[in-house]
Each structure stands twice: as structure tokens, then as C-alpha cells.
Write a protein that holds these residues in place. Structure first.
Motif, PDB file in Angstrom:
ATOM      1  N   GLN A  67       0.836  -1.205   0.000  1.00 27.95           N
ATOM      2  CA  GLN A  67       0.000   0.000   0.000  1.00 27.95           C
ATOM      3  C   GLN A  67       0.867   1.250   0.000  1.00 27.95           C
ATOM      4  N   ARG A  68       1.938   1.225   0.784  1.00 32.60           N
ATOM      5  CA  ARG A  68       2.815   2.400   0.860  1.00 32.60           C
ATOM      6  C   ARG A  68       3.589   2.601  -0.432  1.00 32.60           C
ATOM      7  N   ALA A  69       4.047   1.511  -1.057  1.00 34.48           N
ATOM      8  CA  ALA A  69       4.740   1.623  -2.340  1.00 34.48           C
ATOM      9  C   ALA A  69       3.817   2.235  -3.391  1.00 34.48           C
ATOM     10  N   HIS A  70       2.570   1.802  -3.385  1.00 33.70           N
ATOM     11  CA  HIS A  70       1.606   2.346  -4.345  1.00 33.70           C
ATOM     12  C   HIS A  70       1.305   3.809  -4.031  1.00 33.70           C
ATOM     13  N   ALA A  71       1.140   4.131  -2.774  1.00 35.73           N
ATOM     14  CA  ALA A  71       0.869   5.525  -2.396  1.00 35.73           C
ATOM     15  C   ALA A  71       2.037   6.431  -2.798  1.00 35.73           C
ATOM     16  N   ASN A  72       3.256   5.945  -2.617  1.00 38.07           N
ATOM     17  CA  ASN A  72       4.410   6.745  -2.997  1.00 38.07           C
ATOM     18  C   ASN A  72       4.452   6.963  -4.498  1.00 38.07           C
ATOM     19  N   LEU A  73       4.072   5.949  -5.266  1.00 35.80           N
ATOM     20  CA  LEU A  73       3.973   6.119  -6.715  1.00 35.80           C
ATOM     21  C   LEU A  73       2.945   7.198  -7.044  1.00 35.80           C
ATOM     22  N   LEU A  74       1.784   7.130  -6.406  1.00 38.42           N
ATOM     23  CA  LEU A  74       0.731   8.107  -6.672  1.00 38.42           C
ATOM     24  C   LEU A  74       1.149   9.522  -6.280  1.00 38.42           C
ATOM     25  N   GLU A  75       1.998   9.639  -5.266  1.00 40.81           N
ATOM     26  CA  GLU A  75       2.480  10.955  -4.838  1.00 40.81           C
ATOM     27  C   GLU A  75       3.437  11.573  -5.856  1.00 40.81           C
TER      28      GLU A  75
END
Length: 146
Positions: A67-75
Motif C-alpha cells: 500500500q505504501r509503495a503504491h501511495a508513494n507512486l501516486l504521490e
């Protein structure tokens, strides 16, 4: 009224990466999060497993990493796409190369984060250099427009 736009040779590669490859990576990472949610026991609308869940259940911990890896991508995704679409107007080859490097590095970042819990385990931190390079190309392009 008809409008004609002229793009430099090679700009299609920029568009392919910016509007094809990057959103595809986001979709794949989102799918990983979706499929990891049930084994982790994280119910909607919760975005993350609690620290207690993550400590007691390895699947919950891995879910948090995904989830955090995906959130960082989205950021980082919106400005990177914008950088590419603008810088590519003046530097299509360099922009496509940096964009591809960014995309590959983001893939390694996610893999390292999800599989080893180490974000930069496989060279995933190189995306920062690519992102800075894209930003510099944008600034150079803007200065040429002045």
C-alpha cells in the motif's frame, strides 16, 4: 476550426511512457494491493493494517508495504507525467530515456518494498535522479521559451 499541432520526432515515446507505461504500473500496483487486502485482514475503508495487525500477521505487514509503495507512486506520478509531457516537447529522446529509467526504477522500488521491505534494495532509489533530470529538462525548456 482546424488546429494543427506539430510534435518533435520521437515524442510518441514520451507519450507512450507518460500516458501508457506509468498508468499501467499504477494499475498493477493497485492490483497487488487489492489482492493482498483479504489475506491481510484489512477491511474497507481502512487504508492500512494497524501496527498490532502488522506485528501479528506477516500478510498484514506486506499489505502495508504494498500500500505504501503504491501511495508513494501516486504521490510522484502526476508531476512526473507533467514533466515528461512538457520537457519532451524540446528534448524527446532524453525525456523518454529518463521516463523509462523512472518507470523501471519505480518498478524496482515497489518490488523491493513488497518483497524485502527495503525500498531501495534493488536500485529503486534511482527514480529520484530521473525525476530531478526531468525537472531540469522542464526548467531548461521553460528558459528557452523566455
Amino acid at each position: 476550426m482546424v488546429y494543427t499541432l506539430t510534435f518533435p520526432d520521437g515524442y510518441g515515446y514520451v507519450v507512450l511512457i507518460a500516458l501508457g507505461g506509468i498508468p499501467f504500473l499504477s494499475n498493477m500496483q493497485g492490483n497487488i494491493v487489492t489482492f493482498a487486502r483479504k489475506p491481510a485482514g484489512v477491511e474497507y475503508p481502512n487504508a492500512y493494517a494497524t501496527p498490532e495487525q502488522a506485528k501479528a500477521n506477516q500478510d498484514a505487514y506486506k499489505f502495508n508495504c504494498a500500500q505504501r509503495a503504491h501511495a508513494n507512486l501516486l504521490e510522484n506520478m502526476p508531476q512526473t507525467i507533467a514533466y515528461m509531457l512538457f520537457a519532451g516537447l524540446e528534448y524527446p529522446t532524453a525525456t523518454a530515456a529518463l521516463g523509462l529509467g523512472w518507470l523501471l526504477s519505480r518498478t524496482l522500488y515497489a518490488y523491493g518494498y513488497i518483497k524485502t521491505n527495503k525500498r531501495y534494495a534493488f536500485g529503486g532509489g534511482a527514480f529520484w535522479l530521473c525525476q530531478i533530470g526531468l525537472w531540469a529538462l522542464c526548467c531548461t525548456t521553460a528558459l528557452k521559451m523566455l
